[in-house]
Motif scaffolding. Structure first.
Motif, short mmCIF file in Angstrom:
data_model
loop_
_atom_site.label_atom_id
_atom_site.label_comp_id
_atom_site.label_asym_id
_atom_site.label_seq_id
_atom_site.Cartn_x
_atom_site.Cartn_y
_atom_site.Cartn_z
N PRO A 262 42.41 37.11 35.70
CA PRO A 262 42.50 38.58 35.58
C PRO A 262 43.94 39.11 35.65
O PRO A 262 44.14 40.32 35.55
N PHE A 263 44.91 38.23 35.86
CA PHE A 263 46.32 38.67 35.86
C PHE A 263 47.18 37.49 35.45
O PHE A 263 46.72 36.34 35.45
N GLU A 264 48.42 37.77 35.10
CA GLU A 264 49.34 36.72 34.65
C GLU A 264 49.91 35.97 35.86
O GLU A 264 50.65 36.54 36.67
N GLU B 250 46.46 49.10 42.85
CA GLU B 250 45.45 49.29 41.81
C GLU B 250 44.56 48.05 41.78
O GLU B 250 45.05 46.92 41.80
N LEU B 251 43.25 48.29 41.75
CA LEU B 251 42.31 47.18 41.73
C LEU B 251 42.43 46.42 40.40
O LEU B 251 42.44 47.02 39.33
N VAL B 252 42.54 45.09 40.48
CA VAL B 252 42.64 44.26 39.28
C VAL B 252 41.33 43.51 39.04
O VAL B 252 40.86 43.44 37.90
N ALA B 253 40.75 42.96 40.08
CA ALA B 253 39.52 42.18 39.89
C ALA B 253 38.77 41.99 41.20
O ALA B 253 39.35 42.04 42.28
N TRP B 254 37.47 41.77 41.04
CA TRP B 254 36.59 41.34 42.12
C TRP B 254 36.46 42.37 43.23
O TRP B 254 36.69 42.08 44.41
N GLU B 255 36.04 43.55 42.81
CA GLU B 255 35.83 44.64 43.76
C GLU B 255 34.81 44.24 44.83
O GLU B 255 34.87 44.74 45.96
N ASP B 256 33.90 43.31 44.46
CA ASP B 256 32.88 42.90 45.43
C ASP B 256 33.49 42.23 46.66
O ASP B 256 32.85 42.13 47.70
#
Lengths: 182, 281
Positions: free
Chosen positions: A50-52, A138-144
């Motif tokens: 989800p990110f570099e 800032e949310l990038v991934a996996w809010e759970d």
């Protein structure tokens, strides 16, 4: 105090020495053990992240919820040993900086030496002070994962010290040895 | 009998949850300031400066001083003349914790099950509650929120009685050395001696509640506390484990009678964010 820009350049990473006090400015990503586990699963499956990761710096942190009008709550480093099982894989895939607290395993240090990665210690328990250096989150991934989700943060003059450098010099060993008495 | 309604407990507990997270107790603040006067390592001094600045900032802006707002650990002194109406005591403490952690934007850090369902309970509960029955008609609640970093580096051992003071000192120093930066030094060392297998860690945690700068009432233990503090600080672990003279701000001992065959020893480490807050109803 050296001012260092994130993402770290390869040259900065290789020039920093254990014991250097630094102020970090730029972009970093947050991740704790649960997120590390998922990153490693994606890498093993050859799936996109989800990110570099190449050149990135990860901050091991699980902030308190942001109060209204603030980008983030209290946000000091968590203990890094919980990431030790995963860090060598991430480093081999391009991770260039890590921010946490406490010593790392020999395997992590070997990976840092092999690939050119720096480990910074931020002051554990200085969550309010560090939060002041975080300008956005800032949310990038996996809010759970809640507080353990991956976030992109823009930081300004975040105070840290180079605890383990690219050559494997380790302030967690040399520091106490230098100050031990008797 | 004096009746206290659980609503009063819930609101008082919600209040101390936030106070503990935002305001470092004055005795801890003072001890950190004193450490800045004695620390010789430049990096150690810089870190101690960050820690005191952080405490000031947290109090002024009402932001948690540490993002790990911890397990809510309550020490309750319940007068035998007190009758609690409404919710039970455990439920009232859990409800107060939930309210305090929600209103204060504190981090919920408890998972529902240690092994099979490591999912956040989203209530920061259930809290850990220790109740002591005391004479009288008062209810005194002390909250000592405890972070994972220092708790994970704490240790317990059943030593042989013959190892004596030296054996205990070795165990304490080894625990502190092994903890290194993980426990967020400068730490406070709570040492529980005696009792039995479950009593010693309770004593160690209780020892952490004693005010910094206070002297143990038993001169033998007062001297042993000073000796242990010197030994701990001679390790050179220093602020954040990166080297220096200030590894611990204090060593506090709680001792209790024990079995003829046993010397239970528990070392509970507390990070420099040694938070606690009390209320009396």
């Amino acid at each position: 105090m050296k001012k260092i820009t994130l993402p770290l350049s390869d040259q900065d990473a290789r020039t920093l020495q254990a014991g250097d006090e630094v102020l970090l400015t730029g972009t970093l990503y947050t991740a704790r053990d649960a997120a590390h586990k998922r990153i490693c699963e994606l890498l093993a499956a050859g799936s996109p992240l989800p990110f570099e990761l190449e050149g990135a710096t990860l901050y091991f942190v699980g902030p308190t919820p942001a109060q209204p009008g603030r980008p983030v709550g209290s946000a000091g480093p968590t203990t890094s040993t919980r990431m030790d099982a995963f860090s060598p894989t991430l480093i081999a895939h391009g991770l260039r900086g890590m921010i946490g607290k406490g010593d790392r395993s020999p395997a992590v240090v070997e990976a840092m030496k092999a690939h050119g990665c720096v480990y910074f210690a931020a002051t554990g328990g200085a969550g309010a002070l560090i939060a002041r250096c975080i300008k956005s989150s800032e949310l990038v991934a996996w809010e759970d994962l809640g507080t353990e989700a991956i976030r992109r943060m823009e930081v300004e003059d975040l105070p840290a010290v180079v605890a383990i450098d690219c050559e494997g010099k380790n302030l967690y060993h040399t520091g106490p040895a230098a100050w031990a008495q008797g | 009998m004096r009746t206290i309604h659980s609503d009063a407990i819930v609101s008082a507990v919600a209040e101390i949850c936030q106070e503990a997270a935002f305001r470092l107790p004055a005795d801890v603040r003072r001890a950190l300031e004193e450490a800045r006067g004695t620390e010789k390592s430049p990096l150690g001094l810089s870190i101690l400066g960050q820690i005191t600045e952080n405490a000031d900032l947290a109090e002024r802006e009402r932001v948690p001083m540490c993002q790990d707002t911890g397990v809510a650990v309550y020490f309750v002194e319940l007068g035998n003349q007190v009758h609690i109406e409404g919710l039970g005591l455990a439920e009232a403490l859990a409800e107060g914790t939930l309210q305090g952690y929600t209103e204060g934007y504190l981090r919920m850090s408890i998972v529902k099950d240690p092994l099979f369902e490591r999912v956040n309970s989203k209530t920061n509960g259930p809290p850990v509650v220790h109740v002591e029955l005391v004479p009288g008609d008062r209810l005194r609640i002390t909250l000592a929120p405890k972070g994972g970093g220092s708790e994970n580096m704490s240790a317990m051992a059943m030593l042989k009685p013959l190892v004596g003071k030296e054996g205990v000192a070795d165990f304490v120093v080894e625990t502190v050395r092994r903890a290194g930066g993980n426990a967020c030094p400068p730490i406070i060392v709570g040492l529980g001696l005696g009792g039995n297998f479950e009593r010693a860690p309770y004593l160690a945690k209780k020892a952490l509640l004693r005010k910094l700068g206070s002297v143990h009432p038993d001169p033998r233990y007062a001297a042993f506390e000073r000796e242990l503090l010197e030994k701990v600080n001679a390790t050179g672990v220093g602020p954040q484990g990166l080297g220096g003279r200030t590894t611990a701000l204090a060593v506090h001992i709680e001792a209790a009678p024990c079995h003829i065959a046993s010397l239970p020893v528990a070392v509970n480490l507390n990070c420099h964010a040694a938070r606690h807050a009390s209320v009396e109803l």
